[in-house]
Design a protein around this motif. Structure first.
Motif, PDB file in Angstrom:
ATOM      1  N   ASN A 183      -3.008  23.176  39.155  1.00  0.00           N
ATOM      2  CA  ASN A 183      -3.949  24.056  39.072  1.00  0.00           C
ATOM      3  C   ASN A 183      -4.026  25.120  40.316  1.00  0.00           C
ATOM      4  O   ASN A 183      -5.028  25.780  40.568  1.00  0.00           O
ATOM      5  CB  ASN A 183      -5.273  23.205  39.561  1.00  0.00           C
ATOM      6  CG  ASN A 183      -5.393  22.162  38.392  1.00  0.00           C
ATOM      7  OD1 ASN A 183      -5.520  22.589  37.078  1.00  0.00           O
ATOM      8  ND2 ASN A 183      -5.854  20.896  38.710  1.00  0.00           N
ATOM      9  N   LYS A 184      -2.672  25.697  40.647  1.00  0.00           N
ATOM     10  CA  LYS A 184      -2.686  26.623  41.436  1.00  0.00           C
ATOM     11  C   LYS A 184      -3.284  28.158  40.583  1.00  0.00           C
ATOM     12  O   LYS A 184      -3.699  28.950  41.669  1.00  0.00           O
ATOM     13  CB  LYS A 184      -1.207  26.919  41.768  1.00  0.00           C
ATOM     14  CG  LYS A 184      -0.554  26.065  42.413  1.00  0.00           C
ATOM     15  CD  LYS A 184       0.750  26.377  42.771  1.00  0.00           C
ATOM     16  CE  LYS A 184       1.438  25.158  43.710  1.00  0.00           C
ATOM     17  NZ  LYS A 184       3.123  25.532  44.137  1.00  0.00           N
ATOM     18  N   TYR A 185      -3.144  28.286  39.515  1.00  0.00           N
ATOM     19  CA  TYR A 185      -3.785  29.243  38.773  1.00  0.00           C
ATOM     20  C   TYR A 185      -5.307  29.687  39.255  1.00  0.00           C
ATOM     21  O   TYR A 185      -5.653  30.689  39.307  1.00  0.00           O
ATOM     22  CB  TYR A 185      -3.515  29.432  37.284  1.00  0.00           C
ATOM     23  CG  TYR A 185      -4.464  27.993  36.519  1.00  0.00           C
ATOM     24  CD1 TYR A 185      -5.766  28.674  36.161  1.00  0.00           C
ATOM     25  CD2 TYR A 185      -4.135  26.729  36.552  1.00  0.00           C
ATOM     26  CE1 TYR A 185      -6.612  27.610  35.496  1.00  0.00           C
ATOM     27  CE2 TYR A 185      -4.818  25.853  36.055  1.00  0.00           C
ATOM     28  CZ  TYR A 185      -6.183  26.284  35.645  1.00  0.00           C
ATOM     29  OH  TYR A 185      -6.946  25.387  34.828  1.00  0.00           O
ATOM     30  N   ARG A 186      -5.938  28.509  39.624  1.00  0.00           N
ATOM     31  CA  ARG A 186      -7.256  28.897  39.694  1.00  0.00           C
ATOM     32  C   ARG A 186      -7.633  29.534  41.153  1.00  0.00           C
ATOM     33  O   ARG A 186      -8.578  30.110  41.095  1.00  0.00           O
ATOM     34  CB  ARG A 186      -8.056  27.366  40.019  1.00  0.00           C
ATOM     35  CG  ARG A 186      -8.098  26.598  38.788  1.00  0.00           C
ATOM     36  CD  ARG A 186      -8.621  25.209  39.402  1.00  0.00           C
ATOM     37  NE  ARG A 186      -8.407  24.127  37.955  1.00  0.00           N
ATOM     38  CZ  ARG A 186      -9.473  23.727  37.338  1.00  0.00           C
ATOM     39  NH1 ARG A 186     -10.844  23.927  37.685  1.00  0.00           N
ATOM     40  NH2 ARG A 186      -9.393  23.125  36.117  1.00  0.00           N
ATOM     41  N   ASP A 187      -6.366  29.550  41.836  1.00  0.00           N
ATOM     42  CA  ASP A 187      -6.940  30.561  43.047  1.00  0.00           C
ATOM     43  C   ASP A 187      -6.069  31.837  43.128  1.00  0.00           C
ATOM     44  O   ASP A 187      -5.976  32.689  43.933  1.00  0.00           O
ATOM     45  CB  ASP A 187      -6.328  29.687  44.411  1.00  0.00           C
ATOM     46  CG  ASP A 187      -6.870  28.406  44.702  1.00  0.00           C
ATOM     47  OD1 ASP A 187      -8.179  28.348  44.569  1.00  0.00           O
ATOM     48  OD2 ASP A 187      -6.329  27.321  45.074  1.00  0.00           O
ATOM     49  N   SER A 203      -5.503  35.789  41.453  1.00  0.00           N
ATOM     50  CA  SER A 203      -6.015  36.777  40.704  1.00  0.00           C
ATOM     51  C   SER A 203      -5.550  36.834  39.359  1.00  0.00           C
ATOM     52  O   SER A 203      -4.291  36.401  39.260  1.00  0.00           O
ATOM     53  CB  SER A 203      -5.930  37.989  41.467  1.00  0.00           C
ATOM     54  OG  SER A 203      -4.536  38.741  41.463  1.00  0.00           O
ATOM     55  N   LEU A 262      -1.559  35.835  38.514  1.00  0.00           N
ATOM     56  CA  LEU A 262      -1.182  34.884  37.458  1.00  0.00           C
ATOM     57  C   LEU A 262      -0.178  35.675  36.389  1.00  0.00           C
ATOM     58  O   LEU A 262       0.717  34.895  36.030  1.00  0.00           O
ATOM     59  CB  LEU A 262      -2.276  34.223  36.877  1.00  0.00           C
ATOM     60  CG  LEU A 262      -2.090  33.349  35.546  1.00  0.00           C
ATOM     61  CD1 LEU A 262      -1.598  31.992  36.094  1.00  0.00           C
ATOM     62  CD2 LEU A 262      -3.340  32.746  35.144  1.00  0.00           C
TER      63      LEU A 262
END
Length: 149
Positions: free
Chosen positions: A62-66, A68, A72
């Motif tokens: 879930n790194k994509y949530r933080d 921009s 990404l």
């Protein structure tokens, strides 16, 4: 003393048949090959198929949530390029035996391929990972060298 023409022709035909069988095996192997690669931030894993096409994208932990949208996108492009490069290098390695002259018949030269023209100049550059060693410590996570669990 030179070998009779019939014997040389017989050898050449056997070599040709052997080469055709080896090319067929190599083609079968390459059709089922795929390579995965991680982005340097370890947020994205991309998989490239046998023709270098993108066959999978995974967003890890879930790194994509933080991230921009630009971060990404850069991670996706980096992982996809790395996976494609691995596949291209695999093709080069698999095809290498066919580019070399025959050891039995010097008249049968291997064929020349311009890998740079086919895959681009990055395929001939030294792999940064092998030059520097592992990019991240082994304790960082449980992912293997090829980006696989």
């Amino acid at each position: 003393m030179t070998e009779p023409l019939e014997k040389r022709l017989e050898k050449a035909m056997a070599e040709l048949q052997s080469a055709q069988e080896a090319v067929a095996r190599t083609e079968r192997e390459l059709r089922s090959a795929s390579f995965a690669a991680l982005s340097s931030d370890r947020a994205v894993r991309a998989t490239a198929g046998p023709q270098g096409e993108l066959t999978g994208i995974e967003f890890l932990e879930n790194k994509y949530r933080d991230m921009s949208p630009q971060e990404l996108a850069a991670s996706v492009l980096e992982a996809a390029s790395a996976a494609r490069l691995k596949m291209n290098r695999h093709v080069m390695k698999a095809m290498a035996p066919f580019t070399e002259p025959s050891s039995d018949l010097p008249e049968l030269k291997g064929f020349e391929l311009d890998w740079e023209r086919i895959f681009g100049p990055e395929v001939l550059r030294e792999d940064d990972d092998t030059a520097r060693g592992p990019a991240t410590p082994a304790w960082r996570d449980a992912l293997g060298d090829e980006g696989e669990d």
